[in-house]
Scaffold this motif. Structure first.
Motif, PDB file in Angstrom:
ATOM      1  N   ALA A 294       0.845  -1.189   0.000  1.00 52.56           N
ATOM      2  CA  ALA A 294       0.000   0.000   0.000  1.00 52.56           C
ATOM      3  C   ALA A 294       0.880   1.239   0.000  1.00 52.56           C
ATOM      4  N   ASP A 295       0.502   2.237  -0.776  1.00 54.01           N
ATOM      5  CA  ASP A 295       1.353   3.420  -0.912  1.00 54.01           C
ATOM      6  C   ASP A 295       0.810   4.644  -0.185  1.00 54.01           C
ATOM      7  N   ARG A 296      -0.326   4.498   0.520  1.00 58.83           N
ATOM      8  CA  ARG A 296      -0.904   5.626   1.247  1.00 58.83           C
ATOM      9  C   ARG A 296      -1.460   5.155   2.589  1.00 58.83           C
ATOM     10  N   VAL A 297      -1.228   5.932   3.642  1.00 59.81           N
ATOM     11  CA  VAL A 297      -1.789   5.655   4.963  1.00 59.81           C
ATOM     12  C   VAL A 297      -2.560   6.885   5.416  1.00 59.81           C
ATOM     13  N   VAL A 298      -3.841   6.698   5.676  1.00 56.42           N
ATOM     14  CA  VAL A 298      -4.720   7.787   6.098  1.00 56.42           C
ATOM     15  C   VAL A 298      -4.662   7.920   7.613  1.00 56.42           C
ATOM     16  N   VAL A 299      -4.544   9.169   8.097  1.00 60.79           N
ATOM     17  CA  VAL A 299      -4.388   9.429   9.529  1.00 60.79           C
ATOM     18  C   VAL A 299      -5.363  10.524   9.943  1.00 60.79           C
ATOM     19  N   HIS A 300      -6.120  10.275  11.013  1.00 60.48           N
ATOM     20  CA  HIS A 300      -6.995  11.321  11.557  1.00 60.48           C
ATOM     21  C   HIS A 300      -6.157  12.474  12.118  1.00 60.48           C
ATOM     22  N   THR A 301      -6.744  13.663  12.122  1.00 57.83           N
ATOM     23  CA  THR A 301      -5.997  14.849  12.516  1.00 57.83           C
ATOM     24  C   THR A 301      -6.153  15.228  13.982  1.00 57.83           C
ATOM     25  N   GLY A 302      -7.193  14.709  14.674  1.00 56.63           N
ATOM     26  CA  GLY A 302      -7.253  14.917  16.114  1.00 56.63           C
ATOM     27  C   GLY A 302      -8.388  15.781  16.602  1.00 56.63           C
ATOM     28  N   ALA A 303      -8.511  15.846  17.925  1.00 56.73           N
ATOM     29  CA  ALA A 303      -9.554  16.621  18.595  1.00 56.73           C
ATOM     30  C   ALA A 303      -8.960  17.866  19.245  1.00 56.73           C
TER      31      ALA A 303
END
Length: 288
Positions: free
Chosen positions: A103-112
């Motif tokens: 996989a060439d992309r990892v999605v990450v949440h930005t936070g609260a």
């Protein structure tokens, strides 16, 4: 290069077809006519190396572009040093699995926000993602793009401007623009052709055309509440709430952009991703 459409996780239709294992998803998606798959590690990174590599081999054989979603519970905007280190660990582990898969992309949440101002939370998140990018490069994951995601709840960091500000300093960061989330957090304002064109134009202004045209994306209809924003994901056949997918598909075709569009509908990811793909191809003049 063309836009590629696919699913977040395994839709209901996959299991209804008698399939059970995620390694069967890539060939099944290819049979449906789709071209992308986002493996979900939302509850934690628990997949082993053998399974990850099996999924990767299946995806390579089927011509399916792979991405991976890091755990939902990470909070890059939390300034506590222990929390930052734990979040780094979770995302680095996600990158290890992504590398096993190819996989060439990892999605990450930005936070609260955690009762801080948006400016304070954004400063923390921007510094975190720069550290994360450096740590990923040092760990051998330099070929994996990190994709900070726009978020759906109003009290979360992650409107479009904030995500673009996080991504701007490094070409190793590529925005994950979730159009359903932006629709929900704007209480329905970010919908329709003018809104879509404005968002895409803004991406070009901040990132430049070369990066903007290959952005990562999530799409689904989302129900929202006036005070909180995102409430739940819906399906395209539900008549209430939005956003409408046609303006995005038409804009991508007209601009000649080639993002990866991952459908996050509630159980009908495959059906709705195919609807988006048809609209895109029709806008290209390739079908009825």
């Amino acid at each position: 290069m063309r836009a590629r459409f696919g699913t977040a996780g395994n839709p209901d239709g996959f299991y209804q077809a008698g399939k059970k294992q995620s390694k069967d998803m890539p060939p099944w998606l290819r049979e449906q006519g789709l071209e992308a798959y986002e493996y979900q590690c939302g509850k934690g990174v628990t997949v082993g190396e053998a399974t990850a590599r099996a999924i990767g081999r299946a995806a390579a054989g089927a011509g399916i572009a792979l991405s991976l979603h890091a755990p939902y519970f990470v909070n890059p905007a939390n300034p506590d040093p222990d929390s930052q280190e734990k979040t780094l660990g979770h995302v680095l582990k996600a990158c290890q699995v992504a590398q096993w898969m190819g996989a060439d992309r990892v999605v990450v949440h930005t936070g609260a926000l955690q009762k801080r101002t948006r400016e304070e939370a954004l400063a923390t998140a921007k510094a975190f993602f720069q550290t994360l990018r450096r740590r990923c490069d040092e760990a051998g994951y330099g070929d994996i793009l990190l994709c900070p995601e726009t978020m759906g709840k109003i009290n979360q960091l992650g409107d479009l401007e904030e995500v673009l500000a996080i991504c701007a300093p490094s070409e190793g960061l590529l925005p994950c623009v979730d159009f359903g989330h932006l629709y929900a957090r704007s209480l329905g304002a970010l919908d329709g052709a003018a809104a879509v064109e404005g968002m895409l134009d803004r991406m070009v202004q901040v990132l430049g055309e070369a990066r903007a045209r290959v952005f990562h994306s999530h799409f689904s209809k989302i129900e929202y509440t006036p005070r909180g924003g995102e409430a739940r994901h819906l399906t395209f056949d539900q008549p209430y709430f939005g956003p409408d997918y046609h303006p995005l598909c038409q804009a991508l075709a007209r601009r000649g952009w080639a993002p990866r569009v991952i459908c996050e509908s509630a159980g009908t990811q495959d059906v709705d991703a195919l609807a988006m793909q048809r609209a895109y191809r029709q806008a290209l003049g390739e079908g009825p």
